[in-house]
Design a protein around this motif. Sequence first.
Motif, mmCIF file in Angstrom:
data_model
loop_
_atom_site.group_PDB
_atom_site.id
_atom_site.type_symbol
_atom_site.label_atom_id
_atom_site.label_comp_id
_atom_site.label_asym_id
_atom_site.label_seq_id
_atom_site.Cartn_x
_atom_site.Cartn_y
_atom_site.Cartn_z
ATOM 1 N N THR A 84 0.798 -1.232 0.000
ATOM 2 C CA THR A 84 0.000 0.000 0.000
ATOM 3 C C THR A 84 0.829 1.280 0.000
ATOM 4 N N GLU A 85 2.019 1.255 0.610
ATOM 5 C CA GLU A 85 2.775 2.492 0.766
ATOM 6 C C GLU A 85 4.131 2.512 0.069
ATOM 7 N N ILE A 86 4.742 1.355 -0.097
ATOM 8 C CA ILE A 86 6.078 1.337 -0.696
ATOM 9 C C ILE A 86 6.005 1.044 -2.190
ATOM 10 N N ASN A 87 5.597 -0.138 -2.545
ATOM 11 C CA ASN A 87 5.639 -0.552 -3.940
ATOM 12 C C ASN A 87 4.853 0.369 -4.881
ATOM 13 N N PRO A 88 3.634 0.775 -4.550
ATOM 14 C CA PRO A 88 2.901 1.648 -5.482
ATOM 15 C C PRO A 88 3.515 3.041 -5.641
ATOM 16 N N HIS A 89 4.384 3.431 -4.725
ATOM 17 C CA HIS A 89 4.953 4.780 -4.736
ATOM 18 C C HIS A 89 6.469 4.765 -4.939
ATOM 19 N N MET A 90 6.978 3.680 -5.490
ATOM 20 C CA MET A 90 8.422 3.526 -5.660
ATOM 21 C C MET A 90 9.018 4.690 -6.453
ATOM 22 N N ASN A 91 8.258 5.221 -7.406
ATOM 23 C CA ASN A 91 8.785 6.292 -8.253
ATOM 24 C C ASN A 91 8.967 7.617 -7.513
ATOM 25 N N VAL A 92 8.357 7.783 -6.348
ATOM 26 C CA VAL A 92 8.507 9.040 -5.601
ATOM 27 C C VAL A 92 9.284 8.875 -4.293
ATOM 28 N N LEU A 93 9.680 7.660 -3.955
ATOM 29 C CA LEU A 93 10.470 7.461 -2.751
ATOM 30 C C LEU A 93 11.838 8.113 -2.922
ATOM 31 N N ILE A 94 12.265 8.903 -1.958
ATOM 32 C CA ILE A 94 13.589 9.507 -2.048
ATOM 33 C C ILE A 94 14.655 8.589 -1.468
ATOM 34 N N LYS A 95 14.245 7.554 -0.774
ATOM 35 C CA LYS A 95 15.123 6.480 -0.301
ATOM 36 C C LYS A 95 14.359 5.186 -0.489
ATOM 37 N N LYS A 96 14.804 4.384 -1.467
ATOM 38 C CA LYS A 96 14.125 3.124 -1.748
ATOM 39 C C LYS A 96 14.700 2.025 -0.867
ATOM 40 N N PRO A 97 13.873 1.032 -0.507
ATOM 41 C CA PRO A 97 14.374 -0.065 0.322
ATOM 42 C C PRO A 97 15.324 -0.954 -0.485
ATOM 43 N N GLY A 98 16.179 -1.631 0.227
ATOM 44 C CA GLY A 98 17.115 -2.557 -0.398
ATOM 45 C C GLY A 98 16.574 -3.978 -0.453
ATOM 46 N N TYR A 99 15.286 -4.112 -0.406
ATOM 47 C CA TYR A 99 14.645 -5.432 -0.476
ATOM 48 C C TYR A 99 13.424 -5.321 -1.364
ATOM 49 N N SER A 100 12.890 -6.443 -1.771
ATOM 50 C CA SER A 100 11.633 -6.473 -2.523
ATOM 51 C C SER A 100 10.797 -7.626 -2.011
ATOM 52 N N MET A 101 9.550 -7.601 -2.343
ATOM 53 C CA MET A 101 8.643 -8.644 -1.863
ATOM 54 C C MET A 101 7.896 -9.238 -3.021
#
Length: 76
Positions: free
Chosen positions: A59-76
Amino acid sequence: MPHVDIKSFPREFTDEQKTALAEEITQVIVRHFDSKESSVSVALNHVAPDEWKTQVWDTEINPHMNVLIKKPGYSM
């Protein structure tokens, strides 16, 4: 009026640790946003590990990946 909403796996914090965390985050926000301390709010919300994907990643990370200024170093 910056608001910081931290979501993390459950971890016990003393009241003193919560206060220190909020104070340090507030100082960073004040410095970078050139705002007042009284304008900043900070929330700490624990999310169970087995609920992380549905409550945070989907809901908060994956759909907004293009606007994250710090992306996580993992994926799900």
